[in-house]
Design an enzyme around this catalytic site. Structure first.
Site, PDB file in Angstrom:
ATOM      1  N   THR A 106       3.177   3.369 -39.486  1.00  0.00           N
ATOM      2  CA  THR A 106       3.860   2.593 -40.521  1.00  0.00           C
ATOM      3  C   THR A 106       5.160   3.272 -40.911  1.00  0.00           C
ATOM      4  OG1 THR A 106       1.803   1.745 -41.371  1.00  0.00           O
ATOM      5  CG2 THR A 106       3.556   1.986 -42.987  1.00  0.00           C
ATOM      6  N   GLY A 133      -5.477   2.005 -44.572  1.00  0.00           N
ATOM      7  CA  GLY A 133      -5.180   1.109 -45.686  1.00  0.00           C
ATOM      8  C   GLY A 133      -6.342   0.755 -46.598  1.00  0.00           C
ATOM      9  N   THR A 135       1.307   5.821 -46.217  1.00  0.00           N
ATOM     10  CA  THR A 135       0.878   5.473 -44.862  1.00  0.00           C
ATOM     11  C   THR A 135      -0.489   6.089 -44.596  1.00  0.00           C
ATOM     12  OG1 THR A 135       1.322   5.718 -42.504  1.00  0.00           O
ATOM     13  CG2 THR A 135       2.195   7.458 -43.920  1.00  0.00           C
ATOM     14  N   GLY A 136      -1.350   5.324 -43.968  1.00  0.00           N
ATOM     15  CA  GLY A 136      -2.682   5.855 -43.691  1.00  0.00           C
ATOM     16  C   GLY A 136      -3.690   4.730 -43.568  1.00  0.00           C
ATOM     17  N   ARG A 181      -6.544  -9.480 -41.262  1.00  0.00           N
ATOM     18  CA  ARG A 181      -6.728  -8.278 -42.100  1.00  0.00           C
ATOM     19  C   ARG A 181      -5.378  -7.878 -42.737  1.00  0.00           C
ATOM     20  NH1 ARG A 181      -4.289  -2.909 -42.098  1.00  0.00           N
ATOM     21  NH2 ARG A 181      -5.799  -1.433 -42.872  1.00  0.00           N
ATOM     22  N   VAL A 182      -5.421  -7.528 -44.001  1.00  0.00           N
ATOM     23  CA  VAL A 182      -4.220  -7.050 -44.683  1.00  0.00           C
ATOM     24  C   VAL A 182      -4.503  -5.645 -45.206  1.00  0.00           C
ATOM     25  CG1 VAL A 182      -2.668  -7.400 -46.647  1.00  0.00           C
ATOM     26  CG2 VAL A 182      -3.450  -9.373 -45.311  1.00  0.00           C
ATOM     27  N   GLY A 183      -3.559  -4.739 -44.971  1.00  0.00           N
ATOM     28  CA  GLY A 183      -3.734  -3.356 -45.413  1.00  0.00           C
ATOM     29  C   GLY A 183      -3.052  -3.078 -46.747  1.00  0.00           C
ATOM     30  N   ASP A 184      -2.791  -1.806 -46.981  1.00  0.00           N
ATOM     31  CA  ASP A 184      -2.208  -1.401 -48.274  1.00  0.00           C
ATOM     32  C   ASP A 184      -0.705  -1.578 -48.346  1.00  0.00           C
ATOM     33  OD1 ASP A 184      -2.145   0.672 -46.243  1.00  0.00           O
ATOM     34  OD2 ASP A 184      -1.227   1.937 -47.771  1.00  0.00           O
TER      35      ASP A 184
HETATM   36  N1  ASP Z   1      -1.478   1.787 -44.026  1.00  0.00           N
HETATM   37  C1  ASP Z   1      -1.350   0.919 -42.891  1.00  0.00           C
HETATM   38  C2  ASP Z   1      -2.459  -0.104 -42.951  1.00  0.00           C
HETATM   39  O1  ASP Z   1      -3.582   0.255 -43.246  1.00  0.00           O
HETATM   40  C3  ASP Z   1      -1.422   1.635 -41.583  1.00  0.00           C
HETATM   41  C4  ASP Z   1      -0.552   2.843 -41.465  1.00  0.00           C
HETATM   42  O2  ASP Z   1      -0.069   3.376 -42.433  1.00  0.00           O
HETATM   43  O3  ASP Z   1      -0.309   3.251 -40.343  1.00  0.00           O
HETATM   44  O4  ASP Z   1      -2.211  -1.222 -42.631  1.00  0.00           O
END
Ligand code: ASP
Length: 332
Positions: free
Chosen positions: A196, A250, A247-248, A224-227
Site C-alpha cells: 500500500t 487491514g 499499511t498492514g 472485501r474492503v480494508g482499512d
Molecule cells: N492495509 C491494506 C489492506 O488491508 C493492505 C496493505 O497495507 O498492504 O487493504
C-alpha cells in the site's frame, strides 16, 4: 493618536506579522510504500535500488511542491500518483489481485484543517483512485463512495478511467495464483507482503493532509474492503495533533482504529506522537496479531515511523529538511 494607542497598534501589528511568519512555517512530508516481510534476502540490489529511487523521487517531488507553496492536499495527491503509477507498489498499476484475479482499489484522503475527508472503495476502473477520493471530499456531500456508484461519479466528473487490465502485472497474477494454489492445499499462510502507499504532508500554512491508496491484500475476497479507505483506521489528520497513514493487515487496523487511536492517545495522554504510534503499532497491534506500520507527521513537521514488520518502504523530509529513505527495520 495617543502614545498608548500607537504602541498597542504597533504591538498588534508585530504580533500579526510574527504569527504570519510562524504560520508560514517550514514544510514536511513523509511517505510509505507498504510494510511486511521485506528482508535483504528477498531483494536483489537492482530491486532495492528501484525502491529507494522511487521513494526518493516521490518524497522529493511532494517536498518541492510544498516548498513552492502548494497545499498539502495537492502535494499528497501528486506524490501518491507517482507511486500508484509505479508497478513496484500495491496501488494503481501493479495492485494486488482478488481471488477473481481482478484489481479492486481503495483510497482515502483527510484534511487536518477542517477534518474533511473523502474515500473510495472497491473501484475497478479508476486510474488514480486518490484523485477520486479527493473528488468525493471536495465535490460531493459524502465521505465514501464504493464500487459502481464511485465509478459513475468519476464518469460524471471526467476522472480518468481505464480497463481493469491496466492494473494487472504478471508479478501480481503469479502471486495471486500461488496464493490460490496454497489455499487449495489448505496451507493458508499469513499474507507475506503488503505494498500500500501513503503520504502525509504539512504545508506552509500549517495544514496537514494524510492520504492512503491500495489494492488491498492478495487473494482477497471479491468485495472485501480494508482499512486504507476507512477514515480513522488507515488515514487520519487533524492540524492540532497529527496526520497518519497506515499499511498492514487491514482487518486488524480497522478493529484497532489505528490512525485515530494514535492521534487520540497523543492528545489525551499528552505524550509524543512517536510514543503514541509505538503504543498502537508495537503493543496493541502486536497483541492482536496485526502486522504493519504507520507514517505520521506532527504539526511541527517531525517525521514519525513505526512498524512491527521486518521492513517498511518509507521516506521523509522533516521541517528542518532532514531526509530519510529506508526499507529495513535496522536503518535510520
Ligand atoms: N492495509 C491494506 C489492506 O488491508 C493492505 C496493505 O497495507 O498492504 O487493504
Amino acid at each position: 493618536m495617543s502614545k498608548y494607542t500607537f504602541t498597542k497598534a504597533l504591538t498588534a501589528l508585530t504580533i500579526a506579522a510574527l504569527s504570519c511568519w510562524t504560520q508560514a512555517s517550514e514544510v514536511a512530508i513523509v511517505i510509505h510504500g507498504g510494510a511486511g516481510t521485506i528482508t535483504p534476502d528477498k531483494m536483489t540490489p537492482e530491486l532495492e535500488k528501484s525502491y529507494r529511487d522511487i521513494l526518493t523521487k516521490a518524497s522529493e517531488h511532494g517536498y518541492s511542491l510544498l516548498k513552492q507553496g502548494v497545499s498539502s492536499e495537492q502535494a499528497v495527491i501528486e506524490t501518491i500518483k507517482i507511486m500508484e503509477d509505479s508497478p513496484l507498489f500495491n496501488a494503481g498499476h501493479g495492485a494486488v489481485l482478488t481471488n477473481q484475479e481482478k484489481a479492486e482499489l481503495d483510497a482515502s484522503i483527510m484534511r487536518g484543517s477542517d477534518l474533511a475527508a473523502g474515500a473510495v472503495a472497491a473501484v475497478t476502473t479508476i486510474k488514480n483512485p486518490i484523485e477520486l477520493a479527493y473528488a468525493v471530499m471536495t465535490q460531493s456531500e459524502h465521505v465514501m463512495l464504493v464500487g459502481k456508484g464511485a465509478e459513475v461519479f468519476a464518469e460524471e466528473l471526467g476522472i480518468e478511467q481505464v480497463d481493469n487490465d491496466y492494473f494487472i502485472t504478471p508479478r501480481r497474477l503469479e502471486q495471486v495464483r500461488a496464493a490460490k494454489a496454497r489455499e487449495a492445499t489448505a496451507m493458508i499462510p499469513k499474507p507475506e507482503k503488503y505494498g500500500t502507499v501513503g503520504a502525509v504532508a504539512l504545508d506552509a500554512s500549517g495544514n496537514i493532509t494524510a492520504a492512503t491508496s491500495t489494492g488491498g491484500m492478495t487473494n482477497k475476497r471479491y468485495g472485501r474492503v480494508g482499512d486504507a479507505p476507512i477514515i480513522a483506521a488507515g488515514t487520519y489528520a487533524d492540524n492540532a495533533v497529527c496526520g497518519v497513514s497506515a499499511t498492514g493487515h487491514g482487518e486488524y487496523f480497522i478493529r484497532a482504529a489505528v490512525a485515530h487511536d494514535i492521534c487520540a492517545r497523543s492528545l489525551y495522554k499528552d505524550i509524543s506522537l512517536q510514543a503514541a504510534a509505538n503504543q498502537v503499532v508495537q503493543d496493541k497491534l502486536v497483541a492482536m496479531g496485526g502486522d504493519g506500520g504507520i507514517i505520521a507527521l506532527t504539526p511541527r513537521g517531525e517525521v514519525i515511523f513505526s512498524f512491527n514488520t521486518a521492513g517498511m518502504y518509507r521516506a521523509g523530509i522533516d521541517a528542518e529538511g532532514r531526509r530519510t529513505v529506508g526499507i529495513y527495520a535496522d536503518e535510520d
